[in-house]
Write a protein that holds these residues in place. Structure first.
Motif, PDB file in Angstrom:
ATOM      1  N   UNK A  88       0.800  -1.228   0.000  1.00 45.61           N
ATOM      2  CA  UNK A  88       0.000   0.000   0.000  1.00 45.61           C
ATOM      3  C   UNK A  88       0.825   1.266   0.000  1.00 45.61           C
ATOM      4  N   UNK A  89       2.149   1.150  -0.032  1.00 41.03           N
ATOM      5  CA  UNK A  89       3.022   2.309   0.040  1.00 41.03           C
ATOM      6  C   UNK A  89       3.506   2.714  -1.350  1.00 41.03           C
ATOM      7  N   UNK A  90       3.763   4.002  -1.509  1.00 42.17           N
ATOM      8  CA  UNK A  90       4.352   4.496  -2.749  1.00 42.17           C
ATOM      9  C   UNK A  90       5.871   4.457  -2.617  1.00 42.17           C
ATOM     10  N   UNK A  91       6.577   3.811  -3.517  1.00 43.55           N
ATOM     11  CA  UNK A  91       8.044   3.739  -3.409  1.00 43.55           C
ATOM     12  C   UNK A  91       8.721   5.080  -3.613  1.00 43.55           C
ATOM     13  N   UNK A  92       8.017   6.046  -4.163  1.00 40.06           N
ATOM     14  CA  UNK A  92       8.624   7.356  -4.400  1.00 40.06           C
ATOM     15  C   UNK A  92       8.915   8.102  -3.114  1.00 40.06           C
ATOM     16  N   UNK A  93       8.201   7.758  -2.037  1.00 34.30           N
ATOM     17  CA  UNK A  93       8.314   8.506  -0.792  1.00 34.30           C
ATOM     18  C   UNK A  93       9.695   8.407  -0.165  1.00 34.30           C
ATOM     19  N   UNK A  94      10.457   7.375  -0.510  1.00 30.73           N
ATOM     20  CA  UNK A  94      11.769   7.206   0.112  1.00 30.73           C
ATOM     21  C   UNK A  94      12.815   8.163  -0.452  1.00 30.73           C
ATOM     22  N   UNK A 169       6.465  -2.680  -3.992  1.00 31.77           N
ATOM     23  CA  UNK A 169       5.354  -1.812  -3.589  1.00 31.77           C
ATOM     24  C   UNK A 169       4.458  -1.573  -4.795  1.00 31.77           C
ATOM     25  N   UNK A 170       3.381  -0.847  -4.548  1.00 31.02           N
ATOM     26  CA  UNK A 170       2.428  -0.605  -5.627  1.00 31.02           C
ATOM     27  C   UNK A 170       3.014   0.347  -6.659  1.00 31.02           C
ATOM     28  N   UNK A 171       2.481   0.309  -7.850  1.00 33.24           N
ATOM     29  CA  UNK A 171       2.924   1.196  -8.921  1.00 33.24           C
ATOM     30  C   UNK A 171       2.367   2.601  -8.689  1.00 33.24           C
ATOM     31  N   UNK A 172       3.223   3.633  -8.644  1.00 33.88           N
ATOM     32  CA  UNK A 172       2.717   4.990  -8.418  1.00 33.88           C
ATOM     33  C   UNK A 172       1.828   5.450  -9.571  1.00 33.88           C
ATOM     34  N   UNK A 173       0.865   6.289  -9.247  1.00 40.52           N
ATOM     35  CA  UNK A 173      -0.014   6.843 -10.269  1.00 40.52           C
ATOM     36  C   UNK A 173       0.705   7.954 -11.033  1.00 40.52           C
ATOM     37  N   UNK A 174       0.099   8.396 -12.123  1.00 43.69           N
ATOM     38  CA  UNK A 174       0.689   9.481 -12.912  1.00 43.69           C
ATOM     39  C   UNK A 174       0.811  10.758 -12.091  1.00 43.69           C
ATOM     40  N   UNK A 176       1.191  10.939  -8.837  1.00 46.53           N
ATOM     41  CA  UNK A 176       2.279  10.753  -7.880  1.00 46.53           C
ATOM     42  C   UNK A 176       3.639  10.901  -8.552  1.00 46.53           C
ATOM     43  N   UNK A 177       3.773  10.380  -9.772  1.00 45.83           N
ATOM     44  CA  UNK A 177       5.014  10.542 -10.510  1.00 45.83           C
ATOM     45  C   UNK A 177       5.289  12.026 -10.773  1.00 45.83           C
ATOM     46  N   UNK A 178       4.269  12.758 -11.168  1.00 48.16           N
ATOM     47  CA  UNK A 178       4.433  14.167 -11.505  1.00 48.16           C
ATOM     48  C   UNK A 178       4.821  14.986 -10.274  1.00 48.16           C
ATOM     49  N   UNK A 179       4.146  14.740  -9.156  1.00 44.13           N
ATOM     50  CA  UNK A 179       4.451  15.493  -7.941  1.00 44.13           C
ATOM     51  C   UNK A 179       5.796  15.099  -7.340  1.00 44.13           C
ATOM     52  N   UNK A 180       6.133  13.815  -7.410  1.00 45.88           N
ATOM     53  CA  UNK A 180       7.374  13.329  -6.812  1.00 45.88           C
ATOM     54  C   UNK A 180       8.616  13.618  -7.631  1.00 45.88           C
ATOM     55  N   UNK A 181       8.463  14.116  -8.833  1.00 48.76           N
ATOM     56  CA  UNK A 181       9.625  14.452  -9.664  1.00 48.76           C
ATOM     57  C   UNK A 181       9.583  15.928 -10.069  1.00 48.76           C
ATOM     58  N   UNK A 182       8.637  16.293 -10.934  1.00 49.46           N
ATOM     59  CA  UNK A 182       8.566  17.672 -11.424  1.00 49.46           C
ATOM     60  C   UNK A 182       8.141  18.630 -10.312  1.00 49.46           C
ATOM     61  N   UNK A 183       7.114  18.251  -9.541  1.00 44.11           N
ATOM     62  CA  UNK A 183       6.595  19.150  -8.513  1.00 44.11           C
ATOM     63  C   UNK A 183       7.623  19.497  -7.460  1.00 44.11           C
TER      64      UNK A 183
END
Length: 289
Positions: A88-94, A169-174, A176-183
Motif C-alpha cells: 500500500x506504500x508508494x516507493x517514491x516517498x523514500x 510496492x504498488x505502482x505509483x499513479x501518474x 504521484x510521478x508528476x508530484x514526486x519528480x517535477x513538482x
C-alpha cells in the motif's frame, strides 16, 4: 642712457576650428556596436555559474546526498520488509530524505550566486558592464532556477526509478510521478531562488545562509518545544507550514492531517519568492553598489 623700446604688438590667440567632416574619414571600427539585451546578461551569468568551483562542489554534494540517501533508504527498507508489507506504500516517498538534506546545498548555492559578488567586489564589474540592475538580477534568477531545476529533476527521477525497481510496492499513479519528480523539483528550485533573492538583500554570504537555514528549520524546531495548551494553534500552524512538511506533501506523507495539500506548497513558495524578489528589486535600485 638707453632709448626705451616700443611695446611689441600683441597678436590675437588663434581660433582653431576642426575641419568639417570626420576626423578619420577612412577608419571603420572592427568591433560591432550592438544594443545589449537580456540575452547578453544571461550568457554572462551562465559563464559565471559554470566556471566557479562552488557550483561544482555544491551541486556535486547535492546529487550525492539525494541519490545516496534515497537509494540507501530504499535498500534498507527492502532488506527488512516481508513480502507484501509495502503493497500500500508508494516507493517514491523514500526519496524525500535525500531531497530534504540536499536542499541545504541548493540554498547555499542560491545565496552564493549573488552575495559572493558583493564579498569579492565583482559586483562593481558586473554593474559597470550592465548598468541596468534589474536585468542583472533577472538574469541571475533565470540561470540559477534552470540549473537548480534540471539538476534536482535528474536526481529525483533517478532515485524514483531505482526505488520503484528495488521495492515490492504498488505502482505509483501518474499524479504521484508528476508530484514526486517535477513538482518537488520546482519547489526546491524556488527555495533556492528565494535564497538567491535573500542573498541580494543581505549582501553577505554567511548571514544570508544562516537566515535561510533558520527559515527552513526554525518553525519545525520551535513547534517541537511548544508544550503549552495556549500555544497549540501556533504549534499546529508551524508544523503545517514548515518547509520539511511542505516537501513531504509532494509524497503524500504530510506530518499533519491538515494544512497545505496537493500543489498548494508550490503556490505558497511561489508567492513568497515573488514578494521577496520585488523587495530585492526595490532595494537594488536605491542602493549604491
Amino acid at each position: 642712457m638707453s632709448t626705451p623700446q616700443p611695446p611689441m604688438p600683441q597678436t590675437a590667440a588663434p581660433n582653431w576650428q576642426a575641419a568639417p567632416g570626420s576626423s578619420y574619414p577612412t577608419y571603420t571600427s572592427p568591433i560591432p556596436v550592438v544594443r545589449t539585451h537580456l540575452g547578453h546578461a544571461l550568457a554572462s551569468e551562465w559563464t559565471k555559474i559554470r566556471s566557479v568551483r562552488s557550483t561544482i562542489w555544491t551541486l556535486g554534494v547535492f546529487v550525492l546526498l539525494v541519490v545516496g540517501i534515497g537509494l540507501a533508504a530504499a535498500a534498507l527498507v527492502a532488506a527488512n520488509s516481508s513480502d507484501g508489507s509495502l503493497s500500500g506504500e508508494s516507493p517514491l516517498a523514500f526519496g524525500f530524505f535525500g531531497l530534504l538534506l540536499g536542499s541545504m546545498c541548493i540554498i547555499t548555492l542560491g545565496v552564493l550566486t549573488t552575495a559572493s559578488e558583493y564579498g569579492t567586489g565583482m559586483i562593481r564589474t558586473t554593474m559597470t558592464a550592465c548598468p541596468t540592475r534589474s536585468r542583472v538580477l533577472l538574469a541571475k534568477a533565470i540561470v540559477f532556477f534552470v540549473v537548480a531545476f534540471v539538476v534536482t529533476l535528474g536526481s529525483a527521477v533517478l532515485v524514483a526509478l531505482a526505488d520503484v525497481a528495488m521495492l515490492d510496492a504498488r505502482e505509483p499513479s501518474t499524479q504521484e510521478w508528476l508530484k514526486g519528480t517535477v513538482g518537488i523539483s520546482l519547489y526546491i528550485a524556488l527555495l533556492g531562488l528565494l535564497s538567491l533573492v535573500v542573498g541580494s538583500i543581505i549582501r553577505h554570504s554567511a548571514g544570508a545562509i544562516t537566515i535561510m537555514i533558520g527559515v527552513m528549520l526554525a518553525p519545525l524546531v520551535m513547534a517541537l518545544f511548544m508544550f503549552s495548551e495556549s500555544l497549540q494553534d501556533l504549534q499546529q500552524a508551524l508544523f503545517e507550514y514548515s518547509i520539511p512538511n511542505q516537501l513531504s506533501v509532494f509524497y503524500a506523507q504530510s506530518l499533519t492531517d491538515s494544512g497545505p495539500s496537493g500543489w498548494e506548497p508550490l503556490w505558497i513558495m511561489l508567492g513568497v519568492t515573488a514578494a521577496a524578489f520585488a523587495a530585492a528589486y526595490a532595494l537594488l535600485e536605491k542602493r549604491d553598489v
